[in-house]
Design a protein around this motif. Structure first.
Motif, PDB file in Angstrom:
ATOM      1  N   VAL A 107       2.153  14.903  -1.943  1.00 41.40           N
ATOM      2  CA  VAL A 107       1.645  14.974  -0.577  1.00 41.40           C
ATOM      3  C   VAL A 107       2.811  15.259   0.373  1.00 41.40           C
ATOM      4  CG1 VAL A 107       0.312  13.787   1.193  1.00 41.40           C
ATOM      5  CG2 VAL A 107      -0.066  13.211  -1.214  1.00 41.40           C
ATOM      6  N   ASP A 108       2.560  16.127   1.340  1.00 39.73           N
ATOM      7  CA  ASP A 108       3.591  16.477   2.322  1.00 39.73           C
ATOM      8  C   ASP A 108       3.603  15.474   3.472  1.00 39.73           C
ATOM      9  OD1 ASP A 108       4.511  18.691   0.930  1.00 39.73           O
ATOM     10  OD2 ASP A 108       3.084  20.049   1.887  1.00 39.73           O
ATOM     11  N   VAL A 109       3.934  14.229   3.134  1.00 38.26           N
ATOM     12  CA  VAL A 109       4.171  13.202   4.145  1.00 38.26           C
ATOM     13  C   VAL A 109       5.409  12.414   3.727  1.00 38.26           C
ATOM     14  CG1 VAL A 109       1.725  12.986   4.745  1.00 38.26           C
ATOM     15  CG2 VAL A 109       2.712  11.431   3.070  1.00 38.26           C
ATOM     16  N   ASP A 110       6.077  11.838   4.685  1.00 39.58           N
ATOM     17  CA  ASP A 110       7.243  11.011   4.420  1.00 39.58           C
ATOM     18  C   ASP A 110       6.789   9.650   3.909  1.00 39.58           C
ATOM     19  OD1 ASP A 110      10.267  11.026   4.861  1.00 39.58           O
ATOM     20  OD2 ASP A 110       9.691   9.129   5.811  1.00 39.58           O
ATOM     21  N   TRP A 111       7.638   9.000   3.114  1.00 40.32           N
ATOM     22  CA  TRP A 111       7.276   7.684   2.581  1.00 40.32           C
ATOM     23  C   TRP A 111       7.057   6.677   3.702  1.00 40.32           C
ATOM     24  CZ3 TRP A 111      10.198   3.077   2.790  1.00 40.32           C
ATOM     25  CH2 TRP A 111      11.478   3.200   3.365  1.00 40.32           C
ATOM     26  N   LYS A 112       7.762   6.845   4.821  1.00 40.23           N
ATOM     27  CA  LYS A 112       7.588   5.928   5.942  1.00 40.23           C
ATOM     28  C   LYS A 112       6.270   6.190   6.674  1.00 40.23           C
ATOM     29  CE  LYS A 112      11.543   7.098   7.819  1.00 40.23           C
ATOM     30  NZ  LYS A 112      11.901   8.109   6.772  1.00 40.23           N
ATOM     31  N   THR A 113       5.861   7.451   6.731  1.00 35.37           N
ATOM     32  CA  THR A 113       4.563   7.772   7.316  1.00 35.37           C
ATOM     33  C   THR A 113       3.461   7.071   6.536  1.00 35.37           C
ATOM     34  OG1 THR A 113       5.435   9.955   7.900  1.00 35.37           O
ATOM     35  CG2 THR A 113       3.054   9.659   8.058  1.00 35.37           C
ATOM     36  N   TYR A 114       3.585   7.089   5.216  1.00 35.83           N
ATOM     37  CA  TYR A 114       2.588   6.413   4.382  1.00 35.83           C
ATOM     38  C   TYR A 114       2.650   4.899   4.592  1.00 35.83           C
ATOM     39  CZ  TYR A 114      -0.572   5.419   0.603  1.00 35.83           C
ATOM     40  OH  TYR A 114      -1.652   4.978  -0.105  1.00 35.83           O
ATOM     41  N   GLY A 115       3.852   4.330   4.617  1.00 37.98           N
ATOM     42  CA  GLY A 115       3.990   2.897   4.813  1.00 37.98           C
ATOM     43  C   GLY A 115       3.470   2.443   6.163  1.00 37.98           C
ATOM     44  N   ASP A 116       3.764   3.202   7.211  1.00 38.65           N
ATOM     45  CA  ASP A 116       3.255   2.869   8.547  1.00 38.65           C
ATOM     46  C   ASP A 116       1.739   2.762   8.539  1.00 38.65           C
ATOM     47  OD1 ASP A 116       5.824   2.967   9.608  1.00 38.65           O
ATOM     48  OD2 ASP A 116       5.597   4.962  10.487  1.00 38.65           O
ATOM     49  N   ASN A 117       1.086   3.726   7.897  1.00 37.19           N
ATOM     50  CA  ASN A 117      -0.374   3.746   7.859  1.00 37.19           C
ATOM     51  C   ASN A 117      -0.936   2.590   7.052  1.00 37.19           C
ATOM     52  OD1 ASN A 117      -3.094   5.397   8.039  1.00 37.19           O
ATOM     53  ND2 ASN A 117      -2.824   4.851   5.895  1.00 37.19           N
ATOM     54  N   TYR A 118      -0.296   2.302   5.919  1.00 34.64           N
ATOM     55  CA  TYR A 118      -0.795   1.264   5.009  1.00 34.64           C
ATOM     56  C   TYR A 118      -0.773  -0.116   5.661  1.00 34.64           C
ATOM     57  CZ  TYR A 118      -1.612  -0.847   0.399  1.00 34.64           C
ATOM     58  OH  TYR A 118      -2.150  -1.523  -0.685  1.00 34.64           O
TER      59      TYR A 118
END
Length: 364
Positions: free
Chosen positions: A189-200
Motif C-alpha cells: 500500500v502506498d501509505v507511510d507506516w505512520k499514516t497507518y498508525g495514526d488511523n489505527y
C-alpha cells in the motif's frame, strides 16, 4: 505514568498539532526511522507452526534486511542475516523451505550448520583455516512468544517478554497456543507506516467509515488507553448484542497489532518499505480449523479484512495529500485523538526530536 493520566486544559489558541506532513514522505526521516526504530524493536516475523521441524526455515525482510529464521536440531529457532560470509550471496531463497544438515551457499558451496557455524569452506586452497564461530553467520535476535516468532536486528536489550510488558500478562488466558493458521491477507500500500498508525489509533472516524464495526461494538464506548512508558495501546469497547465474544486488542509500538479472541486471533503488522510505502501483513488463526468450520472462519477473516480495506481506501488519499505539500499539519482532538498524539510522541522520542515543546499531551 500514561498519557491519559495527564489532563491539561485546551483552548483554541493552544491546539496540539500533528507531525509535519513532510515526515510522512521524507527519505531522510525514513532512514532515521529504520536506524532508530525498526532495527531496535522486536518485529513480528512468522509463526511457530510454519517451521515445526529442525531444518525448516522462513525467509523475509526486517527493517530492509534480508533475514531468515531456522529451527535448529535442538528445537530452538534462531535467525540470521541471509548473507554468506564468503562473498555475500543470499543463502536461502523462497518464502520458506527446508535445509539439510548444512545451509549450503548456492554461489560457492560454503556450508553452515543449523546453529549458524561455518562447517566448510569448500576447496578454498592454500593453508587457510577459518574459525567456525568467527566466520559463522551474522545472527539476529530471535524469540518465540506463544506461537509467534519475533526478530530484532540490533542485538541485545529487552527480552521479548520484557518488550511486550503488560501485554504478556493481560493476554495470558487467551488460548493462542491452541489456535492454528487459517489464512493471510497481505497487501502493498502506498501509505507511510505512520499514516497507518495514526488511523489505527483513533475511532473518531469509525462512525463515518466502519458500519460493520459499529454494528458489532458499541462505538460510543470505544476507548484507547495509552500506556506511554511501555509503548502500547489497549483498545476496547463492549460488544453489542449478537456481536463478537470478548476480545482483547493491542497496538504495540511501532507496528504490532494483536486482536485476540477465545476462538481465534487476527495478528497483524506493517513492514515499512520506504517513505510512504508499507506492506500490510495480516494473519488469521482459529482454534477450530476443521473443514466444517472453513466457511465460517473465512467469513470472519473477510469481515476483519473489510475493515482494513475501508481504512486503506481513505488513508491512500490522506497520503497523497501529505505528499502533495498543500496540507502541512492538523490539530489533534483531545477527546478522540489522544492515541494519535501518544503514537506521534513515541515517534518524536525515538527520533530524539529536538523540539520538546511540541510534545503536548491530550486528555482522553
Amino acid at each position: 505514568m500514561t498519557l491519559v493520566d495527564m489532563t491539561p486544559q485546551f483552548a483554541p489558541s493552544a491546539l496540539t498539532w500533528t507531525l509535519p506532513a513532510k515526515a510522512y514522505s521524507s527519505e531522510d526521516t525514513f532512514a532515521q526511522e529504520r536506524a532508530k526504530i525498526f532495527t531496535k524493536n522486536w518485529m513480528l516475523f512468522s509463526w511457530s507452526e510454519k517451521i515445526p521441524n529442525p531444518g525448516d526455515y522462513v525467509r523475509g525482510t526486517v527493517a530492509g534486511y534480508s533475514v531468515f529464521a531456522l529451527r535448529g536440531d535442538d528445537g530452538v529457532v534462531r535467525a540470521f542475516h541471509n548473507v554468506c560470509r564468503h562473498r555475500g550471496a543470499e543463502l536461502v531463497g523462497g518464502a520458506s523451505g527446508h535445509c539439510g544438515k548444512l545451509i549450503v551457499c548456492p554461489y560457492h558451496s560454503w556450508g553452515f550448520d543449523r546453529a549458524g557455524l561455518l562447517k566448510r569452506a569448500r576447496d578454498f586452497g592454500g593453508d587457510h583455516s577459518f574459525d567456525p564461530v568467527e566466520w559463522g553467520l551474522y545472527p539476529v535476535d530471535c524469540a518465540e512468544w506463544r506461537g509467534l516468532v519475533f526478530l530484532r536486528i540490533e542485538r541485545g536489550g529487552e527480552s521479548l517478554r520484557e518488550w511486550l510488558g503488560a501485554i504478556d500478562t493481560m493476554a495470558a488466558d487467551y488460548p493462542l497456543e491452541q489456535q492454528h493458521y487459517f489464512m493471510s491477507k497481505d497487501r502493498d500500500v502506498d501509505v507511510d507506516w505512520k499514516t497507518y498508525g495514526d488511523n489505527y489509533l483513533e475511532c473518531y472516524h469509525c462512525q463515518t467509515m466502519h458500519p460493520g464495526l459499529c454494528a458489532s461494538m458499541d462505538i460510543n464506548q470505544y476507548k484507547i488507553d495509552v500506556h506511554y512508558d511501555e509503548k502500547f495501546f489497549h483498545l476496547h469497547a463492549p460488544a453489542r448484542d449478537g456481536g463478537l465474544t470478548r476480545g482483547l486488542y493491542f497496538y504495540r509500538f511501532p507496528v504490532l497489532m494483536l486482536n485476540l479472541y477465545d476462538w481465534g486471533s487476527s495478528i497483524a503488522t506493517v513492514e515499512p518499505l520506504g517513505p510512504g510505502r508499507i506492506r500490510h501483513i495480516n494473519w488469521y488463526f482459529f482454534t477450530d480449523v476443521s473443514p466444517e468450520k472453513a466457511e465460517a472462519n473465512r467469513q470472519s477473516a473477510e469481515w476483519s479484512a473489510q475493515i482494513v480495506s475501508e481504512d486503506i481506501d481513505i488513508i491512500l488519499g490522506v497520503q497523497r495529500n501529505l505528499n502533495a505539500g498543500v496540507y502541512q499539519r492538523g490539530p489533534v482532538s483531545p477527546k478522540y485523538e489522544h492515541g494519535v498524539l501518544g503514537f506521534q510522541n513515541m515517534v518524536r522520542d525515538a527520533l530524539a526530536d529536538p523540539a520538546p515543546a511540541a510534545r503536548q499531551v491530550a486528555a482522553e
